[in-house]
Write a protein that holds these residues in place. Structure first.
Motif, PDB file in Angstrom:
ATOM      1  N   ASN A  80      -6.927 -19.249  34.424  1.00  0.00           N
ATOM      2  CA  ASN A  80      -5.460 -19.232  34.338  1.00  0.00           C
ATOM      3  C   ASN A  80      -4.975 -19.230  32.896  1.00  0.00           C
ATOM      4  O   ASN A  80      -3.866 -19.650  32.598  1.00  0.00           O
ATOM      5  CB  ASN A  80      -4.859 -20.407  35.114  1.00  0.00           C
ATOM      6  CG  ASN A  80      -5.185 -21.752  34.482  1.00  0.00           C
ATOM      7  OD1 ASN A  80      -5.811 -21.815  33.425  1.00  0.00           O
ATOM      8  ND2 ASN A  80      -4.781 -22.820  35.131  1.00  0.00           N
ATOM      9  N   GLY A  81      -5.819 -18.760  31.997  1.00  0.00           N
ATOM     10  CA  GLY A  81      -5.493 -18.726  30.577  1.00  0.00           C
ATOM     11  C   GLY A  81      -6.364 -19.669  29.777  1.00  0.00           C
ATOM     12  O   GLY A  81      -6.479 -19.557  28.567  1.00  0.00           O
ATOM     13  N   SER A  82      -7.013 -20.618  30.463  1.00  0.00           N
ATOM     14  CA  SER A  82      -7.895 -21.569  29.801  1.00  0.00           C
ATOM     15  C   SER A  82      -9.254 -20.933  29.547  1.00  0.00           C
ATOM     16  O   SER A  82      -9.834 -20.320  30.436  1.00  0.00           O
ATOM     17  CB  SER A  82      -8.070 -22.820  30.668  1.00  0.00           C
ATOM     18  OG  SER A  82      -9.089 -23.645  30.135  1.00  0.00           O
ATOM     19  N   GLN A  83      -9.770 -21.112  28.339  1.00  0.00           N
ATOM     20  CA  GLN A  83     -11.105 -20.629  28.012  1.00  0.00           C
ATOM     21  C   GLN A  83     -12.145 -21.736  28.168  1.00  0.00           C
ATOM     22  O   GLN A  83     -13.296 -21.565  27.779  1.00  0.00           O
ATOM     23  CB  GLN A  83     -11.121 -20.060  26.600  1.00  0.00           C
ATOM     24  CG  GLN A  83     -10.245 -18.834  26.472  1.00  0.00           C
ATOM     25  CD  GLN A  83     -10.291 -18.212  25.096  1.00  0.00           C
ATOM     26  OE1 GLN A  83     -11.253 -18.375  24.358  1.00  0.00           O
ATOM     27  NE2 GLN A  83      -9.244 -17.484  24.741  1.00  0.00           N
ATOM     28  N   ASN A  84     -11.746 -22.863  28.771  1.00  0.00           N
ATOM     29  CA  ASN A  84     -12.664 -23.962  29.028  1.00  0.00           C
ATOM     30  C   ASN A  84     -13.451 -23.652  30.298  1.00  0.00           C
ATOM     31  O   ASN A  84     -12.946 -23.798  31.403  1.00  0.00           O
ATOM     32  CB  ASN A  84     -11.886 -25.272  29.179  1.00  0.00           C
ATOM     33  CG  ASN A  84     -12.783 -26.457  29.463  1.00  0.00           C
ATOM     34  OD1 ASN A  84     -13.991 -26.322  29.604  1.00  0.00           O
ATOM     35  ND2 ASN A  84     -12.188 -27.623  29.557  1.00  0.00           N
ATOM     36  N   GLU A  85     -14.697 -23.233  30.136  1.00  0.00           N
ATOM     37  CA  GLU A  85     -15.505 -22.829  31.286  1.00  0.00           C
ATOM     38  C   GLU A  85     -15.881 -24.003  32.189  1.00  0.00           C
ATOM     39  O   GLU A  85     -16.380 -23.804  33.298  1.00  0.00           O
ATOM     40  CB  GLU A  85     -16.765 -22.099  30.837  1.00  0.00           C
ATOM     41  CG  GLU A  85     -17.739 -22.945  30.049  1.00  0.00           C
ATOM     42  CD  GLU A  85     -18.990 -22.190  29.649  1.00  0.00           C
ATOM     43  OE1 GLU A  85     -20.036 -22.848  29.556  1.00  0.00           O
ATOM     44  OE2 GLU A  85     -18.944 -20.985  29.446  1.00  0.00           O
ATOM     45  N   GLY A  95     -20.325 -18.861  31.025  1.00  0.00           N
ATOM     46  CA  GLY A  95     -21.292 -17.924  30.465  1.00  0.00           C
ATOM     47  C   GLY A  95     -20.768 -17.253  29.220  1.00  0.00           C
ATOM     48  O   GLY A  95     -19.614 -16.840  29.163  1.00  0.00           O
ATOM     49  N   THR A  96     -21.620 -17.181  28.208  1.00  0.00           N
ATOM     50  CA  THR A  96     -21.235 -16.523  26.966  1.00  0.00           C
ATOM     51  C   THR A  96     -22.248 -15.478  26.524  1.00  0.00           C
ATOM     52  O   THR A  96     -22.014 -14.769  25.574  1.00  0.00           O
ATOM     53  CB  THR A  96     -21.072 -17.556  25.832  1.00  0.00           C
ATOM     54  OG1 THR A  96     -22.310 -18.285  25.683  1.00  0.00           O
ATOM     55  CG2 THR A  96     -19.949 -18.526  26.125  1.00  0.00           C
ATOM     56  N   GLY A 101     -25.181 -16.603  31.220  1.00  0.00           N
ATOM     57  CA  GLY A 101     -24.129 -15.974  32.010  1.00  0.00           C
ATOM     58  C   GLY A 101     -24.663 -15.100  33.121  1.00  0.00           C
ATOM     59  O   GLY A 101     -24.007 -14.158  33.555  1.00  0.00           O
ATOM     60  N   LYS A 102     -25.859 -15.392  33.611  1.00  0.00           N
ATOM     61  CA  LYS A 102     -26.461 -14.581  34.674  1.00  0.00           C
ATOM     62  C   LYS A 102     -26.140 -15.197  36.033  1.00  0.00           C
ATOM     63  O   LYS A 102     -26.374 -16.381  36.258  1.00  0.00           O
ATOM     64  CB  LYS A 102     -27.971 -14.498  34.485  1.00  0.00           C
ATOM     65  CG  LYS A 102     -28.665 -13.620  35.508  1.00  0.00           C
ATOM     66  CD  LYS A 102     -30.161 -13.538  35.233  1.00  0.00           C
ATOM     67  CE  LYS A 102     -30.861 -12.674  36.273  1.00  0.00           C
ATOM     68  NZ  LYS A 102     -32.305 -12.575  36.018  1.00  0.00           N
ATOM     69  N   TYR A 103     -25.601 -14.387  36.940  1.00  0.00           N
ATOM     70  CA  TYR A 103     -25.237 -14.816  38.289  1.00  0.00           C
ATOM     71  C   TYR A 103     -25.944 -13.945  39.315  1.00  0.00           C
ATOM     72  O   TYR A 103     -26.040 -12.730  39.140  1.00  0.00           O
ATOM     73  CB  TYR A 103     -23.726 -14.663  38.531  1.00  0.00           C
ATOM     74  CG  TYR A 103     -22.872 -15.621  37.742  1.00  0.00           C
ATOM     75  CD1 TYR A 103     -22.310 -16.735  38.352  1.00  0.00           C
ATOM     76  CD2 TYR A 103     -22.619 -15.398  36.399  1.00  0.00           C
ATOM     77  CE1 TYR A 103     -21.517 -17.606  37.646  1.00  0.00           C
ATOM     78  CE2 TYR A 103     -21.831 -16.275  35.672  1.00  0.00           C
ATOM     79  CZ  TYR A 103     -21.278 -17.380  36.296  1.00  0.00           C
ATOM     80  OH  TYR A 103     -20.494 -18.254  35.575  1.00  0.00           O
ATOM     81  N   LEU A 192     -24.786 -10.250  38.214  1.00  0.00           N
ATOM     82  CA  LEU A 192     -23.635 -10.123  37.321  1.00  0.00           C
ATOM     83  C   LEU A 192     -23.957 -10.877  36.047  1.00  0.00           C
ATOM     84  O   LEU A 192     -24.476 -11.997  36.100  1.00  0.00           O
ATOM     85  CB  LEU A 192     -22.369 -10.686  37.945  1.00  0.00           C
ATOM     86  CG  LEU A 192     -21.162 -10.742  36.998  1.00  0.00           C
ATOM     87  CD1 LEU A 192     -19.928 -10.116  37.626  1.00  0.00           C
ATOM     88  CD2 LEU A 192     -20.847 -12.173  36.598  1.00  0.00           C
ATOM     89  N   TYR A 193     -23.670 -10.270  34.900  1.00  0.00           N
ATOM     90  CA  TYR A 193     -23.843 -10.913  33.597  1.00  0.00           C
ATOM     91  C   TYR A 193     -22.459 -11.153  32.989  1.00  0.00           C
ATOM     92  O   TYR A 193     -21.592 -10.277  33.051  1.00  0.00           O
ATOM     93  CB  TYR A 193     -24.673 -10.053  32.646  1.00  0.00           C
ATOM     94  CG  TYR A 193     -26.100  -9.857  33.101  1.00  0.00           C
ATOM     95  CD1 TYR A 193     -27.083 -10.783  32.789  1.00  0.00           C
ATOM     96  CD2 TYR A 193     -26.453  -8.741  33.850  1.00  0.00           C
ATOM     97  CE1 TYR A 193     -28.387 -10.601  33.222  1.00  0.00           C
ATOM     98  CE2 TYR A 193     -27.767  -8.553  34.283  1.00  0.00           C
ATOM     99  CZ  TYR A 193     -28.726  -9.489  33.966  1.00  0.00           C
ATOM    100  OH  TYR A 193     -30.017  -9.299  34.386  1.00  0.00           O
ATOM    101  N   VAL A 194     -22.266 -12.335  32.398  1.00  0.00           N
ATOM    102  CA  VAL A 194     -21.004 -12.696  31.752  1.00  0.00           C
ATOM    103  C   VAL A 194     -21.281 -12.915  30.268  1.00  0.00           C
ATOM    104  O   VAL A 194     -22.182 -13.685  29.902  1.00  0.00           O
ATOM    105  CB  VAL A 194     -20.410 -13.980  32.359  1.00  0.00           C
ATOM    106  CG1 VAL A 194     -19.149 -14.397  31.620  1.00  0.00           C
ATOM    107  CG2 VAL A 194     -20.107 -13.780  33.839  1.00  0.00           C
ATOM    108  N   VAL A 195     -20.503 -12.260  29.420  1.00  0.00           N
ATOM    109  CA  VAL A 195     -20.638 -12.434  27.962  1.00  0.00           C
ATOM    110  C   VAL A 195     -19.260 -12.518  27.338  1.00  0.00           C
ATOM    111  O   VAL A 195     -18.243 -12.207  27.974  1.00  0.00           O
ATOM    112  CB  VAL A 195     -21.414 -11.265  27.310  1.00  0.00           C
ATOM    113  CG1 VAL A 195     -22.803 -11.134  27.874  1.00  0.00           C
ATOM    114  CG2 VAL A 195     -20.646  -9.962  27.445  1.00  0.00           C
ATOM    115  N   LYS A 196     -19.200 -12.975  26.110  1.00  0.00           N
ATOM    116  CA  LYS A 196     -17.947 -12.912  25.358  1.00  0.00           C
ATOM    117  C   LYS A 196     -18.219 -12.449  23.950  1.00  0.00           C
ATOM    118  O   LYS A 196     -19.348 -12.340  23.537  1.00  0.00           O
ATOM    119  CB  LYS A 196     -17.210 -14.238  25.372  1.00  0.00           C
ATOM    120  CG  LYS A 196     -17.806 -15.348  24.547  1.00  0.00           C
ATOM    121  CD  LYS A 196     -16.878 -16.534  24.514  1.00  0.00           C
ATOM    122  CE  LYS A 196     -17.414 -17.611  23.597  1.00  0.00           C
ATOM    123  NZ  LYS A 196     -16.535 -18.746  23.476  1.00  0.00           N
TER     124      LYS A 196
END
Length: 196
Positions: A80-85, A95-96, A101-103, A192-196
Motif C-alpha cells: 500500500n506504498g510501504s516498502q517494509n517487506e 525479497g530483494t 526473493g524466490k517463490y 517467481l523471482y522478486v528483486v529491487k
C-alpha cells in the motif's frame, strides 16, 4: 509484442540496461541463470523503489546456454506504498534479489472465490528479512469470481489506485488475463523471482 534479451548471470547488484517494449529498463540485479536442459518459463517481479505501484512483472523464458528472454511485461503494484517487506497486510512482497526473493508458484485459477476473486496465481509463503512470515500471497487483480467486473470496490478496477495491495502483486484485469493466456500457450511458470 517483440521479445528482447536480458542478461542471465547473477551478479551482486550489477547495473544492467535492457530494451523492453521499446523502453530502456535499468535494473540493479540480473535475471536468474537457466539451469534446465531446455527452455522453461518463470515470473520476474522488479520492484520500483520510487513508486511501488509502478513496478513491473515479467513473464520470462529461460533457455539453456542462452540469455533469458522477455515474453511479456506488465505494470504491477505490491503493498500500500510501504516498502517494509515485514509489514503484514501492507508492505510489499518480501525479497530483494533472486536468492531471497524466490517463490514457488503453488497454483493458478481463473475462478477463485475468496477475499480476492477470479484470476489468481498463488505464491508460497515467505519469511521477510526480520523473520516475519508473510502468508496468503498472490498475483491477482480486482474482479468477480467469474473474471468479470463487479460493482463493489474489491471486484471493480477503477484505475491507478487499484495497483495498491495488502502485499500481493496486482495487475489490471486485462493484463492478468493476457498473462494467463501466454502462460497457457507457452508453459506455466513454476517460480517467481522478486528483486529491487
Amino acid at each position: 509484442m517483440s521479445t528482447h534479451r536480458l542478461r542471465t548471470r547473477i551478479a551482486p547488484l550489477a547495473l544492467t540496461t535492457a530494451l523492453v517494449g521499446g523502453l530502456a529498463v535499468t535494473t540493479t540485479a540480473t535475471a536468474p541463470d537457466a539451469h534446465a536442459a531446455g527452455s522453461s518459463y518463470y515470473l520476474y517481479f522488479k520492484k520500483n523503489t520510487s513508486n511501488p505501484v509502478n513496478s513491473k512483472l515479467y513473464l520470462m523464458k529461460s533457455i539453456a546456454n542462452a540469455k533469458d528472454k522477455v515474453v511479456a511485461k506488465y505494470r504491477a503494484g505490491s503493498g500500500n506504498g510501504s516498502q517494509n517487506e515485514c509489514a503484514t497486510n501492507k508492505g510489499w512482497l518480501p525479497g530483494t534479489n533472486t536468492k531471497n526473493g524466490k517463490y514457488k508458484i503453488e497454483f493458478h485459477r481463473t475462478n477463485f472465490d475468496g477475499i480476492i476473486n477470479g484470476y489468481v496465481i498463488k505464491l508460497s509463503d515467505k519469511k521477510c528479512s526480520k523473520g516475519t512470515k508473510r502468508t496468503e500471497l498472490f498475483v491477482h487483480s480486482e474482479m468477480k469470481p467469474n473474471g468479470k467486473q463487479g460493482t463493489i470496490e474489491s471486484e471493480r478496477w477503477d484505475g491507478t489506485r487499484d495497483y495498491y495491495s495488502n502485499g500481493c502483486i496486482k495487475l489490471k484485469p486485462a493484463d492478468i488475463k493476457d498473462l494467463f493466456a501466454k502462460a497457457k500457450r507457452y508453459g506455466w511458470p513454476k517460480t517467481l523471482y522478486v528483486v529491487k
